[in-house]
Scaffold this active site. Structure first.
Site, mmCIF file in Angstrom:
data_model
loop_
_atom_site.group_PDB
_atom_site.id
_atom_site.type_symbol
_atom_site.label_atom_id
_atom_site.label_comp_id
_atom_site.label_asym_id
_atom_site.label_seq_id
_atom_site.Cartn_x
_atom_site.Cartn_y
_atom_site.Cartn_z
ATOM 1 N N MET A 30 0.846 -1.198 0.000
ATOM 2 C CA MET A 30 0.000 0.000 0.000
ATOM 3 C C MET A 30 0.886 1.254 0.000
ATOM 4 S SD MET A 30 -3.437 -0.928 2.025
ATOM 5 C CE MET A 30 -2.878 -0.577 3.670
ATOM 6 N N HIS A 37 9.289 -3.572 3.433
ATOM 7 C CA HIS A 37 8.929 -3.793 2.024
ATOM 8 C C HIS A 37 10.194 -4.062 1.207
ATOM 9 C CE1 HIS A 37 5.619 -0.968 3.371
ATOM 10 N NE2 HIS A 37 4.918 -1.991 2.911
ATOM 11 N N LYS A 184 8.999 -2.473 11.836
ATOM 12 C CA LYS A 184 8.797 -1.398 10.848
ATOM 13 C C LYS A 184 7.363 -1.457 10.343
ATOM 14 C CE LYS A 184 13.424 -0.529 9.703
ATOM 15 N NZ LYS A 184 14.111 0.711 9.411
#
Ligand code: PAF
Length: 287
Positions: A30, A37, A184
């Site tokens: 997102m 990521h 995170k």
């Protein structure tokens, strides 16, 4: 690296790659990307000829009182990050491209979605399963990469792929943490400096629970109780849940005697954060 916004554009690129015999890895996100990521993109880069990162803040997985409008967005920074990690394509559709007028087909899952985050976020997993299925149909990846921080999401997606015979390998990647232990998350950006300090109670309670299990505690209630007390010692923290479930079925269990997931969701101020640990216990170890 290219950024495209339509399904047709993705299909065109994928068709060319397939003709050339290239394999494709998909990293659904997102956006507001961080090193968590980054670890997924890096893994996808290692295992595939082409890497697609989707960046789409999916309205369908947010409840009416949740943070859809304020969810952080920064496409420029995200694309520089993806490029630096060797991604080939970013798919960044508008909501109208993903959900045209009259959209009315959903992927809904029972059982696995009825515990943990599914209890406090009733529409969440229907939105996740629907959008991830759509992304799988659009990109047709060989492999797709998800973070273990969203442990229930990962279990749900693996189950969906199995239930619906999707020919895609689902790869989970370990939680990436800040130096002080905080997992995170794009939502960490909501935290004030005082809340940021308070948020450490999540990883501290995870470490405490993990140690107890490592040291032989097999009574789930005792582990949950100790973790709960730890979190409650932080005045800015409010518990949504602290639970131990079977790692495959996501159902609560009283005894730690199999592959388990211990998952927590805690509000720090108005920001809801999650964390977890897994443990795999042989049945003969439980006396
Ligand atoms: O984990 C996320 O960021 C989202 O839930 C996902 C998998 C990209 C679906 O919108």
């Amino acid at each position: 690296m290219e950024i495209v916004t339509t399904v047709a554009q993705v299909r065109e690129r994928v068709k060319t790659w397939r003709k050339e015999g290239q394999t494709i890895g998909l990293v659904p996100t997102m956006g507001y990307l961080h090193e968590g990521h980054g670890s997924l993109i890096t893994k996808a880069r290692e295992n595939n000829d082409k890497v697609v990162v989707s960046i789409f803040v999916n309205p369908m997985q947010f409840g009416p009182t949740e943070d859809l409008a304020s969810y952080p967005r920064d496409l420029e920074k995200d694309s520089a990050f993806c490029e630096s990690l060797g991604a080939d394509l970013i798919f960044h559709p508008e909501p109208e491209e993903m959900y045209h007028k009259g959209f009315s087909s959903y992927v809904d899952m029972s059982i696995l979605t009825e515990e943990l985050c599914g209890l406090s976020r009733p529409v969440h997993f229907r939105g996740v399963c629907t959008v991830v299925s759509k992304l799988f149909h659009i990109v047709t990846p060989d492999r797709a990469y998800f973070g273990e921080k969203d442990a229930q999401q990962l279990a749900v997606i693996k189950h969906m792929v199995d239930d619906l015979n999707m020919d895609i390998e689902i790869i989970g990647c370990p939680i990436v943490r800040e130096a002080d232990g905080l997992a995170k998350s794009s939502r960490n950006t909501y935290l004030s400096p005082e809340e940021r300090k308070a948020a450490l109670v999540l990883s501290q309670s995870i470490r405490l629970g993990e140690e107890m299990v490592k040291n032989g505690e097999r009574d789930a209630a005792k582990v949950i109780d100790a973790m709960t007390k730890k979190i409650e010692s932080e005045p800015l923290a409010k518990i949504d849940y602290v639970k131990i479930v079977d790692a495959l079925t996501m159902q609560q269990i009283p005894k730690i005697d199999r592959s388990i997931l211990c998952a927590i969701a805690v509000y720090i101020g108005s920001t809801r954060l999650i964390d977890n640990f897994h443990a795999s216990i042989e049945p003969c170890e439980t006396n």
